[in-house]
Structures are given as structure tokens and as C-alpha cells.
Design a protein around this motif. Sequence first.
Motif, PDB file in Angstrom:
ATOM      1  N   VAL A 269       0.837  -1.200   0.000  1.00 10.32           N
ATOM      2  CA  VAL A 269       0.000   0.000   0.000  1.00 10.32           C
ATOM      3  C   VAL A 269       0.874   1.253   0.000  1.00 10.32           C
ATOM      4  N   GLY A 270       1.954   1.235   0.774  1.00 13.35           N
ATOM      5  CA  GLY A 270       2.847   2.386   0.831  1.00 13.35           C
ATOM      6  C   GLY A 270       3.476   2.699  -0.515  1.00 13.35           C
ATOM      7  N   PHE A 271       3.955   1.673  -1.199  1.00 12.84           N
ATOM      8  CA  PHE A 271       4.589   1.920  -2.489  1.00 12.84           C
ATOM      9  C   PHE A 271       3.560   2.216  -3.579  1.00 12.84           C
ATOM     10  N   ALA A 272       2.320   1.721  -3.398  1.00 16.98           N
ATOM     11  CA  ALA A 272       1.248   2.144  -4.300  1.00 16.98           C
ATOM     12  C   ALA A 272       0.982   3.640  -4.120  1.00 16.98           C
ATOM     13  N   GLY A 273       1.082   4.106  -2.876  1.00 18.97           N
ATOM     14  CA  GLY A 273       0.931   5.537  -2.618  1.00 18.97           C
ATOM     15  C   GLY A 273       2.014   6.346  -3.309  1.00 18.97           C
ATOM     16  N   VAL A 274       3.233   5.833  -3.307  1.00 16.50           N
ATOM     17  CA  VAL A 274       4.326   6.509  -4.014  1.00 16.50           C
ATOM     18  C   VAL A 274       4.022   6.600  -5.507  1.00 16.50           C
ATOM     19  N   ALA A 275       3.486   5.514  -6.068  1.00 23.27           N
ATOM     20  CA  ALA A 275       3.142   5.511  -7.492  1.00 23.27           C
ATOM     21  C   ALA A 275       2.064   6.553  -7.795  1.00 23.27           C
ATOM     22  N   LEU A 276       1.104   6.718  -6.875  1.00 26.36           N
ATOM     23  CA  LEU A 276       0.065   7.729  -7.079  1.00 26.36           C
ATOM     24  C   LEU A 276       0.646   9.140  -7.007  1.00 26.36           C
ATOM     25  N   VAL A 277       1.572   9.342  -6.065  1.00 29.57           N
ATOM     26  CA  VAL A 277       2.203  10.657  -5.950  1.00 29.57           C
ATOM     27  C   VAL A 277       2.948  11.002  -7.239  1.00 29.57           C
ATOM     28  N   ILE A 278       3.665  10.017  -7.783  1.00 29.71           N
ATOM     29  CA  ILE A 278       4.468  10.264  -8.976  1.00 29.71           C
ATOM     30  C   ILE A 278       3.595  10.481 -10.207  1.00 29.71           C
TER      31      ILE A 278
ATOM     32  N   LEU B  90       4.802  20.793   6.887  1.00 32.10           N
ATOM     33  CA  LEU B  90       5.562  22.043   6.809  1.00 32.10           C
ATOM     34  C   LEU B  90       5.636  22.570   5.385  1.00 32.10           C
ATOM     35  N   LEU B  91       5.844  21.669   4.435  1.00 29.52           N
ATOM     36  CA  LEU B  91       5.901  22.099   3.037  1.00 29.52           C
ATOM     37  C   LEU B  91       4.549  22.646   2.570  1.00 29.52           C
ATOM     38  N   THR B  92       3.473  22.062   3.074  1.00 33.00           N
ATOM     39  CA  THR B  92       2.147  22.580   2.739  1.00 33.00           C
ATOM     40  C   THR B  92       1.974  23.993   3.277  1.00 33.00           C
ATOM     41  N   LEU B  93       2.461  24.224   4.494  1.00 28.48           N
ATOM     42  CA  LEU B  93       2.387  25.568   5.064  1.00 28.48           C
ATOM     43  C   LEU B  93       3.214  26.566   4.259  1.00 28.48           C
ATOM     44  N   SER B  94       4.287  26.093   3.626  1.00 30.20           N
ATOM     45  CA  SER B  94       5.155  26.999   2.866  1.00 30.20           C
ATOM     46  C   SER B  94       4.603  27.332   1.482  1.00 30.20           C
ATOM     47  N   GLY B  95       3.462  26.728   1.139  1.00 29.20           N
ATOM     48  CA  GLY B  95       2.851  27.050  -0.155  1.00 29.20           C
ATOM     49  C   GLY B  95       2.869  25.930  -1.158  1.00 29.20           C
ATOM     50  N   GLU B  96       3.525  24.799  -0.852  1.00 31.75           N
ATOM     51  CA  GLU B  96       3.523  23.659  -1.763  1.00 31.75           C
ATOM     52  C   GLU B  96       2.134  23.016  -1.768  1.00 31.75           C
ATOM     53  N   SER B  97       1.740  22.452  -2.885  1.00 31.05           N
ATOM     54  CA  SER B  97       0.425  21.827  -2.974  1.00 31.05           C
ATOM     55  C   SER B  97       0.519  20.513  -3.727  1.00 31.05           C
ATOM     56  N   LEU B  98      -0.446  19.639  -3.468  1.00 27.27           N
ATOM     57  CA  LEU B  98      -0.555  18.353  -4.139  1.00 27.27           C
ATOM     58  C   LEU B  98      -1.924  18.249  -4.799  1.00 27.27           C
ATOM     59  N   SER B  99      -2.007  17.502  -5.898  1.00 26.98           N
ATOM     60  CA  SER B  99      -3.311  17.193  -6.469  1.00 26.98           C
ATOM     61  C   SER B  99      -4.059  16.259  -5.529  1.00 26.98           C
ATOM     62  N   MET B 100      -5.359  16.132  -5.727  1.00 24.66           N
ATOM     63  CA  MET B 100      -6.148  15.269  -4.850  1.00 24.66           C
ATOM     64  C   MET B 100      -5.674  13.820  -4.931  1.00 24.66           C
ATOM     65  N   THR B 101      -5.293  13.377  -6.125  1.00 28.75           N
ATOM     66  CA  THR B 101      -4.781  12.011  -6.260  1.00 28.75           C
ATOM     67  C   THR B 101      -3.462  11.855  -5.517  1.00 28.75           C
ATOM     68  N   ALA B 102      -2.587  12.865  -5.635  1.00 31.89           N
ATOM     69  CA  ALA B 102      -1.318  12.811  -4.911  1.00 31.89           C
ATOM     70  C   ALA B 102      -1.542  12.881  -3.408  1.00 31.89           C
ATOM     71  N   VAL B 103      -2.564  13.638  -2.979  1.00 32.53           N
ATOM     72  CA  VAL B 103      -2.902  13.672  -1.551  1.00 32.53           C
ATOM     73  C   VAL B 103      -3.299  12.278  -1.069  1.00 32.53           C
ATOM     74  N   ALA B 104      -4.117  11.581  -1.883  1.00 31.06           N
ATOM     75  CA  ALA B 104      -4.488  10.213  -1.528  1.00 31.06           C
ATOM     76  C   ALA B 104      -3.256   9.322  -1.438  1.00 31.06           C
ATOM     77  N   GLY B 105      -2.326   9.498  -2.384  1.00 31.68           N
ATOM     78  CA  GLY B 105      -1.084   8.732  -2.328  1.00 31.68           C
ATOM     79  C   GLY B 105      -0.277   9.048  -1.094  1.00 31.68           C
ATOM     80  N   ALA B 106      -0.232  10.339  -0.709  1.00 32.86           N
ATOM     81  CA  ALA B 106       0.492  10.734   0.494  1.00 32.86           C
ATOM     82  C   ALA B 106      -0.109  10.080   1.735  1.00 32.86           C
ATOM     83  N   VAL B 107      -1.449  10.032   1.785  1.00 37.14           N
ATOM     84  CA  VAL B 107      -2.120   9.378   2.915  1.00 37.14           C
ATOM     85  C   VAL B 107      -1.744   7.904   2.982  1.00 37.14           C
ATOM     86  N   LEU B 108      -1.676   7.251   1.819  1.00 33.67           N
ATOM     87  CA  LEU B 108      -1.291   5.842   1.788  1.00 33.67           C
ATOM     88  C   LEU B 108       0.152   5.652   2.260  1.00 33.67           C
TER      89      LEU B 108
END
Length: 321
Positions: free
Chosen positions: A149-158, A280-298
Amino acid sequence: MVGKTLLALHPVSQVQFLQFCGAAVVFALIRLFPSPLVGEGGLAKRGRMRGAGRIADAGVSSNTPHPSRRSAPIHLLPQGEKERVSLAAYAVGFLGLVGTMVLQYIGFASMPVIEANLVAYTWPLMTAAAVILLGRPRRPLLLGLAAAVGFAGVALVISGGRAHFWFNRAWFEGGSVVGYLAAFGSALCMAFYSLTVGRLGVPPERLLLPSALIGVALTFAWCLHDGAGRLTGPHLLLGLYLGAGPMGLGYYFWSRAAKLDHGGRIAVVAYLTPIASTFLLTLSGESLSMTAVAGAVLVIGSCLAVGIEGTETRHNVQNAR
């Protein structure tokens, strides 16, 4: 966050050169002014005071590692092998420090920092999975599922969830593939270092100072190749801060903790790194797509799941012994 700021204005070679300079100064000061509290003598004395009874009952010397550590420490090896093993120990320091940091910052410079950060910080998952697999986990299927599941999350982030992404020729011809591979390589280097440094009979500062000096020389040559200009004022201080703080003191205290930890308790801190750094990166202004957010959660969830499983497994093994 500081690295993101500097990389927006300066080449990665210059940022890395300042980092290794700052780290080398920190490691040199630790070597010149060792603290009696964390020095080898202090650690050995405290270890004897805490575990003298258990060690005596087991009939082994105070230098014998915890039973969960399968390999013998370096200082117990035959005299003829010490020089060869010392070179291996320094290689561990080089791979852990130079390999991790250079690859991580290549990733930061080649792709969105928050995505590179998530990929690079899969190293706690790699470390925990390796430790548990070597330690006979109680629930291997659950562990394997969590890792998958963790590496599937990495694939979603990428990929951002785009199935055709992996077959996009433009992606492979651009710089993104280099960034993702570098971030993943950084995670592998840090996982290997975290697994190995606690088993070595060499103080962390003895491993890290030569590695930092080699890093200074290599990144200086890299700067000459890139034709990087001079850094002055706040940017110079920020670059040195990256080396002295997150890199220098961070590596030293993590290495020291790995040598002191016998129950896997510091792994909890490692599992928090992807959570805290992404926040912290989110606070600095970085953003992720919703799919990448799901991958980050995984990714984060799998790190926590593997960490809980690892803590339970090590606790049960210790109780059984």
C-alpha cells in the motif's frame, strides 16, 4: 523549506557545497570537544549500569549487542580484520551521508519539492519492513500488504493517478524521471544507513566527519563544473544552516540514537518524518493534487502501520527472551 528557497535561486551543487561545509564544521567540533555524556566511555558506563545483571546472567560481555542484532560489532572481530571492516564502516558513512543528501537534493531540484519529499521519506517504511522481515514478524501478510500500500501511494504521488503516465515518452526524456529515481535512491541510502549504523563499533562522528569532508571536495568540484557564483549574505547563512542543523546535528543525533536503541523505539520518530515534513511544506505554499494527496495518505498510513507492527514484534520477541 529552506532548501526549496535556495534551490529556486542557486544550483543544487552550490547548495550542497554549503551544506557539506556546515556539516563538516559540526562533526569536527564534536570530534574535538566530545561530551562525556554521549562519548563512548559515558555510553559504555551507562550501559553497564543498566544492563549488568542481564549481561552477567547471559554469560556474555558488556560489548555484546542486543540479541535482535544478528551481526557482531566491529570491535569484537579478529585483529586482522579490523582494517578491512573499518573501511567498510567508512563506506557506510559515505553512502549514508553523501549518497542520501546528494540524491535527495537532486530530487528536490528536478521535481516538485513536496513530491520528492514524500518519495525520499519512504526510507522509514523500507527500514521498518527490513527489520521486521529479518525478525520473524507475527503477521507477515499484514506487513506485506502495508508495504505494498505504501509503495502504491508513491506511485500515485508520482503519476497523479494517470495510468498512461508510465508510458509517456516525454516524461522519460525530461528531468522528472531523474528526480524521482534520485529521491527513491536517497530513501534506499538512508534506510541502509539507519539499519547499519547501530551495528557498527565506530562512533558516529568518526564515520560522519570523513564523509562530510569528501562531500565538501566532491561538491566543490561540482560547483566548478557548473560555474556557480558566490553566495553572500542571508543565502550563505541559510546554506550553512542546512549543513549544521538538519544535516550535521540531525545525522549525529540520529546515529547516536540508533546505537543506543535496543527496542526499536526511535522508529516512532522516523515514521513521523513524512507527516511533519509534508505538513511544513504545505504551510510553505507547496500543494498536491487530490490524487497525490491520496497517495500521500497511503504512504504515511503504511509507515505508521509497519511501525506499529514492528514495535509489537520487537516487544514480543524481547518478552519471550
